[in-house]
Design a protein around this motif. Structure first.
Motif, short mmCIF file in Angstrom:
data_model
loop_
_atom_site.label_atom_id
_atom_site.label_comp_id
_atom_site.label_asym_id
_atom_site.label_seq_id
_atom_site.Cartn_x
_atom_site.Cartn_y
_atom_site.Cartn_z
N MET A 53 21.26 -11.68 -1.07
CA MET A 53 22.59 -11.34 -1.55
C MET A 53 23.33 -10.57 -0.45
SD MET A 53 23.68 -9.45 -5.19
CE MET A 53 22.18 -9.76 -6.01
N SER A 54 24.59 -10.92 -0.24
CA SER A 54 25.38 -10.27 0.81
C SER A 54 25.77 -8.85 0.37
CB SER A 54 26.64 -11.09 1.10
OG SER A 54 27.58 -10.91 0.05
N LEU A 55 26.21 -8.07 1.34
CA LEU A 55 26.64 -6.70 1.06
C LEU A 55 27.78 -6.69 0.04
CD1 LEU A 55 26.58 -3.65 1.55
CD2 LEU A 55 28.05 -4.03 3.55
N ASP A 56 28.75 -7.56 0.21
CA ASP A 56 29.88 -7.61 -0.72
C ASP A 56 29.43 -7.98 -2.13
OD1 ASP A 56 31.85 -6.81 1.06
OD2 ASP A 56 32.31 -8.85 1.70
N PHE A 89 34.00 3.95 -3.25
CA PHE A 89 34.60 2.67 -3.62
C PHE A 89 35.87 2.43 -2.81
CE2 PHE A 89 37.25 -0.20 -6.04
CZ PHE A 89 36.36 -1.22 -6.35
N LYS A 90 36.75 3.43 -2.77
CA LYS A 90 38.01 3.27 -2.04
C LYS A 90 37.76 3.07 -0.54
CE LYS A 90 41.78 3.90 -3.81
NZ LYS A 90 42.76 2.97 -4.35
N GLN A 91 36.84 3.84 0.03
CA GLN A 91 36.53 3.71 1.46
C GLN A 91 35.94 2.34 1.74
OE1 GLN A 91 37.49 5.99 3.60
NE2 GLN A 91 36.62 5.12 5.45
N GLY A 92 35.06 1.87 0.85
CA GLY A 92 34.44 0.56 1.04
C GLY A 92 35.42 -0.58 0.85
N THR A 93 36.42 -0.38 0.01
CA THR A 93 37.38 -1.43 -0.29
C THR A 93 38.58 -1.41 0.66
OG1 THR A 93 36.76 -1.24 -2.61
CG2 THR A 93 38.76 -2.44 -2.14
N PHE A 94 39.12 -0.22 0.93
CA PHE A 94 40.36 -0.12 1.71
C PHE A 94 40.20 0.53 3.08
CE2 PHE A 94 41.66 -0.04 -2.79
CZ PHE A 94 42.47 -1.16 -2.80
N GLY A 95 39.09 1.22 3.32
CA GLY A 95 38.93 1.94 4.58
C GLY A 95 39.55 3.32 4.48
N ASP A 96 39.93 3.89 5.62
CA ASP A 96 40.46 5.26 5.65
C ASP A 96 41.69 5.42 4.77
OD1 ASP A 96 38.48 6.05 7.39
OD2 ASP A 96 39.74 5.97 9.18
N ASN A 97 41.77 6.59 4.17
CA ASN A 97 42.89 6.95 3.31
C ASN A 97 44.15 7.10 4.17
OD1 ASN A 97 44.70 8.10 1.54
ND2 ASN A 97 43.35 9.72 0.85
N GLU A 148 29.37 0.92 5.68
CA GLU A 148 28.57 2.12 5.38
C GLU A 148 28.96 2.68 4.01
OE1 GLU A 148 27.57 6.62 7.07
OE2 GLU A 148 28.97 5.34 8.19
N ALA A 149 30.24 2.70 3.71
CA ALA A 149 30.71 3.20 2.41
C ALA A 149 30.18 2.32 1.28
CB ALA A 149 32.23 3.26 2.38
N LYS A 150 30.15 1.02 1.50
CA LYS A 150 29.62 0.11 0.48
C LYS A 150 28.14 0.38 0.24
CE LYS A 150 32.97 -3.58 1.13
NZ LYS A 150 33.23 -4.94 1.60
N GLU A 151 27.38 0.57 1.33
CA GLU A 151 25.95 0.86 1.20
C GLU A 151 25.74 2.17 0.43
OE1 GLU A 151 23.41 -0.95 1.78
OE2 GLU A 151 23.97 -2.38 3.34
N LYS A 152 26.54 3.19 0.76
CA LYS A 152 26.43 4.48 0.09
C LYS A 152 26.83 4.38 -1.38
CE LYS A 152 26.81 7.45 4.13
NZ LYS A 152 25.72 8.39 4.03
N TYR A 153 27.82 3.57 -1.66
CA TYR A 153 28.25 3.35 -3.05
C TYR A 153 27.11 2.71 -3.85
CZ TYR A 153 30.95 1.59 -7.03
OH TYR A 153 31.39 1.33 -8.29
N ILE A 154 26.50 1.67 -3.29
CA ILE A 154 25.41 0.98 -3.97
C ILE A 154 24.25 1.95 -4.23
CG2 ILE A 154 23.63 -0.80 -3.68
CD1 ILE A 154 25.84 -2.33 -1.96
#
Length: 88
Positions: free
Chosen positions: A1-4, A33-41, A70-76
């Motif tokens: 399964m991919s990261l996404d 979630f926001k960092q993984g989806t949109f990147g920096d605020n 990295e944010a996605k990995e941390k979210y998971i």
């Protein structure tokens, strides 16, 4: 399964929690979630009377510079932690 795929699956699994996480845990979930989806605020900081919005903005802003992957990995990983902590 991919990261996404794993990220999207974690976003669905977190909705199945039977107990409400703490406010701080919810803020961390939001920020990863926001960092993984949109990147920096890059949004404007909410006004001083918007306490909830300001807390969310500040927590997301603390993740500045973290890559989206990295944010996605941390979210998971954080969702896995919460699922274990709040399982019945």
């Amino acid at each position: 399964m991919s990261l996404d795929e794993r990220f999207n699956e974690a976003a669905e699994r977190v909705k199945l929690l039977t107990k409400r996480p703490t406010d701080q845990e919810l803020l961390q979930l939001y920020a990863f979630f926001k960092q993984g989806t949109f990147g920096d605020n890059n949004t404007s900081k909410p006004g001083m009377f918007d306490l909830k919005g300001k807390a969310k903005w500040n927590t997301w802003n603390e993740k500045k510079g973290m890559s989206q992957d990295e944010a996605k990995e941390k979210y998971i990983a954080f969702v896995d932690q919460l699922m274990e902590k709040y399982k019945e």
